[in-house]
Design an enzyme around this catalytic site. Sequence first.
Site, PDB file in Angstrom:
ATOM      1  CB  SER A  50       2.125  -2.865  10.385  1.00 47.42           C
ATOM      2  OG  SER A  50       1.900  -1.481  10.810  1.00 47.42           O
ATOM      3  CG  ASP A  82       0.257  -7.374  10.693  1.00 48.66           C
ATOM      4  OD1 ASP A  82      -0.361  -8.341  10.298  1.00 48.66           O
ATOM      5  OD2 ASP A  82      -0.937  -6.358  10.987  1.00 48.66           O
ATOM      6  CG  HIS A  83      -0.164  -7.412   6.592  1.00 47.48           C
ATOM      7  ND1 HIS A  83      -0.971  -8.160   5.641  1.00 47.48           N
ATOM      8  CD2 HIS A  83      -1.060  -7.303   7.642  1.00 47.48           C
ATOM      9  CE1 HIS A  83      -2.253  -8.328   6.019  1.00 47.48           C
ATOM     10  NE2 HIS A  83      -2.298  -7.785   7.331  1.00 47.48           N
ATOM     11  CG  ASP A 104       0.329  -9.878   2.531  1.00 45.65           C
ATOM     12  OD1 ASP A 104      -0.035 -10.943   1.634  1.00 45.65           O
ATOM     13  OD2 ASP A 104      -0.404  -8.908   3.210  1.00 45.65           O
ATOM     14  N   GLY A 185     -10.063  -2.884   8.414  1.00 46.76           N
ATOM     15  CA  GLY A 185     -10.700  -1.753   8.226  1.00 46.76           C
ATOM     16  C   GLY A 185     -11.974  -1.705   8.983  1.00 46.76           C
ATOM     17  CG  HIS A 220      -4.606 -11.109   8.507  1.00 49.21           C
ATOM     18  ND1 HIS A 220      -3.781 -10.034   8.500  1.00 49.21           N
ATOM     19  CD2 HIS A 220      -4.148 -12.419   8.516  1.00 49.21           C
ATOM     20  CE1 HIS A 220      -2.595 -10.522   8.678  1.00 49.21           C
ATOM     21  NE2 HIS A 220      -2.698 -11.971   8.516  1.00 49.21           N
ATOM     22  CB  ILE A 265      -8.160  -7.358  16.973  1.00 48.60           C
ATOM     23  CG1 ILE A 265      -9.042  -8.597  16.950  1.00 48.60           C
ATOM     24  CG2 ILE A 265      -8.940  -6.101  17.445  1.00 48.60           C
ATOM     25  CD1 ILE A 265      -9.622  -8.838  18.134  1.00 48.60           C
ATOM     26  CG  ASP A 266      -4.462  -1.969  13.965  1.00 46.95           C
ATOM     27  OD1 ASP A 266      -4.724  -1.345  14.818  1.00 46.95           O
ATOM     28  OD2 ASP A 266      -4.048  -1.691  12.697  1.00 46.95           O
TER      29      ASP A 266
HETATM   30  P1  13P Z   1      -8.734  -5.085  11.590  1.00 47.19           P
HETATM   31  O1  13P Z   1      -8.784  -3.978  10.428  1.00 47.19           O
HETATM   32  O2  13P Z   1     -10.006  -5.863  11.271  1.00 47.19           O
HETATM   33  O3  13P Z   1      -8.608  -4.918  12.700  1.00 47.19           O
HETATM   34  O4  13P Z   1      -7.610  -6.331  11.017  1.00 47.19           O
HETATM   35  C1  13P Z   1      -6.416  -6.049  11.512  1.00 47.19           C
HETATM   36  C2  13P Z   1      -5.398  -6.979  10.907  1.00 47.19           C
HETATM   37  O5  13P Z   1      -5.533  -8.061   9.940  1.00 47.19           O
HETATM   38  C3  13P Z   1      -3.813  -6.872  10.987  1.00 47.19           C
HETATM   39  O6  13P Z   1      -3.160  -7.768  10.332  1.00 47.19           O
HETATM   40  O1  G3H Z   2      -3.378  -4.953   8.339  1.00 48.44           O
HETATM   41  C1  G3H Z   2      -3.427  -3.773   8.491  1.00 48.44           C
HETATM   42  C2  G3H Z   2      -3.112  -3.358  10.072  1.00 48.44           C
HETATM   43  O2  G3H Z   2      -4.159  -2.963  10.653  1.00 48.44           O
HETATM   44  C3  G3H Z   2      -1.968  -2.532  10.058  1.00 48.44           C
HETATM   45  O3  G3H Z   2      -2.322  -1.437   9.542  1.00 48.44           O
HETATM   46  O4  G3H Z   2      -0.444  -0.881   8.146  1.00 48.44           O
HETATM   47  O5  G3H Z   2      -1.931   0.847   9.069  1.00 48.44           O
HETATM   48  O6  G3H Z   2      -0.288  -0.139  10.349  1.00 48.44           O
HETATM   49  P1  G3H Z   2      -1.070  -0.379   9.156  1.00 48.44           P
HETATM   50 ZN    ZN Z   3      -4.059  -8.202   8.491  1.00 46.29          ZN
END
Ligand code: 13P
Ligand code: G3H
Ligand code: ZN
Length: 321
Positions: A50, A82-83, A104, A185, A220, A265-266
């Site tokens: 990200s 990501d994003h 995004d 989250g 996501h 998954i994060d």
């Molecule tokens: P979670 O917060 O559900 O792990 O989602 C992660 C995500 O969508 C990262 O782009």
């Molecule tokens: O979409 C969110 C991901 O969990 C990445 O989170 O922007 O805090 O790195 P972050």
């Molecule tokens: Zn996401």
Amino acid sequence: MPITHTKDLFAKALKGKYALGAFNVNNMELLQAIVEACEEEKAPVMLQISKGARQYANPVYLKKLIEAAVSLSTIPIAVHLDHGDSFELCKECIDEGFTSVMIDGSHLPFDKNVEVCKKVVEYAHKRNCVVEGELGMLVGAQHDDGEEGGGFSKGGVYTHPDEAVEFVKATGVDSLAVAIGNSHGAYKFKGQQRLDLERLKAIKSALMEAGLGDYPLVLHGASSVPKDLVLEINKYGGKMGDDTAGVPEADIEVARRTGCTKVNIDTDLRLAMTAAIRKVFAESPKEFDPRKYLSPAREKVKDLVRHKVKNVLCCSGHAFD
Ligand code: 13P
Ligand code: G3H
Ligand code: ZN
């Protein structure tokens, strides 16, 4: 093995009817846990970075860490932004060799979202990079039940099947992140709220009927926020609320079968890491060697990733298809 292209991973995942785990990487321990788990499971994997991860760890460190992971493993690994929140950030990552980027523009009006996605697609495709767009907003589960008489509402925050078709055709994006009640989250749902899986099926069918084939969708917010991890965090001094809630694994299973090729998954990784570190701090308050708490943290993340790829995403054993 060199970095594998996202488009090759997608093509094989669609054919094999499994989902790819797209796991967020922020530091060395997370990266090692993800890649070692996937190596043991013989699972292809997407590592995603990200903007916040780039700010935290520095893009050069991340790039070098990933190069190390790739050189030490035999499984296919793709690298994804990501994003991405601007053309400029996407361009930077494309120029650095990411195999896919997400732009995004989901917070923008439809036309503006199309405009920025088209610009990224044009730049990316000339450089052999694939692009994920997002339509609809990841605000979580709420009532977006449809127009009177059934069907799906337009102007809501969830992705509308017809608009998904229009968006993909207008932008040329290679995959689409959908909003079906999902959110990021550890606090995703209240009470009995769930994902709108009927809408997911309708989006997939609309894309197919519009001639876009077996089009890859992206889910996501796919963490399931396991209760045992939340309990462990709280047992060792954490204060997570009683209202934590994630996507049930059974729903991810349906999403996978319905055509979510990439599953993000994060949060679950963060929970696993935090639970393990808190345990060491609580049980051994005199400990101050980071290796003593980061090693169990890495092991716990590894166990979690192994479980996801094997039992939820069903991509175990597909690395060398
Ligand atoms: P979670 O917060 O559900 O792990 O989602 C992660 C995500 O969508 C990262 O782009
Ligand atoms: O979409 C969110 C991901 O969990 C990445 O989170 O922007 O805090 O790195 P972050
Ligand atoms: Zn996401």
